[in-house]
Design a protein around this motif. Sequence first.
Motif, short mmCIF file in Angstrom:
data_model
loop_
_atom_site.label_atom_id
_atom_site.label_comp_id
_atom_site.label_asym_id
_atom_site.label_seq_id
_atom_site.Cartn_x
_atom_site.Cartn_y
_atom_site.Cartn_z
N HIS A 1 1.88 8.18 -6.65
CA HIS A 1 1.03 9.31 -7.04
C HIS A 1 1.86 10.59 -7.04
O HIS A 1 2.48 10.95 -6.05
CB HIS A 1 -0.14 9.46 -6.06
N ASP B 1 0.82 -1.21 0.00
CA ASP B 1 0.00 0.00 0.00
C ASP B 1 0.87 1.27 0.00
O ASP B 1 0.58 2.22 -0.73
CB ASP B 1 -0.94 0.02 1.21
N ARG C 1 0.83 4.12 -2.92
CA ARG C 1 0.58 5.54 -2.59
C ARG C 1 1.75 6.42 -3.04
O ARG C 1 1.56 7.55 -3.47
CB ARG C 1 0.34 5.72 -1.09
#
Length: 120
Positions: free
Chosen positions: A108, A101, A105
Motif C-alpha cells: 500500500h 500479511d 500491507r
Amino acid sequence: MGFHSTTTLCTVADVIALHRRAVEIDEASFDPDGIAVDKAHAAHTLRAEVKAFKLFAAVQCLNPEDVAAKVAYVLNGSVGERTTLMECLTHEVYGGHRTQDAFLRSLHVAEPVTGTAPPG
C-alpha cells in the motif's frame, strides 16, 4: 551487506539485494545433489535467508515502482531450485500467513501529504 546490519536497509531494492545474496550463500551450503555440505552451516544460512525474506516482505513500498519491484521479485524469484518465493509467503518456516500479511500491507502506497487542507 551483512545480515546483522539490516536495520540500516530501507529501500525495496536494498532488501531484494540482501535476500538474493542470502539465497546465494544458502545455496552454496549444498552440493550439486542438494545435500548439505555442513549441516550446522546450512542451518545457519537458512536462518539468515529466512530473516532476509521476512525483512523483504515487511519493508514498506514508498512508490509504485517499489510495488512493481516487490511483486516482480515474488512472482519470478525462488529459493534455489526448490521453493518459489510465492510459496515462501505462506510457508511456516518463513512465518506463514503473518509474512504474507506483512507483504500485502507493504504494497500500500499512501497518498502524498501536501500540507494544505481540502476546501471547505
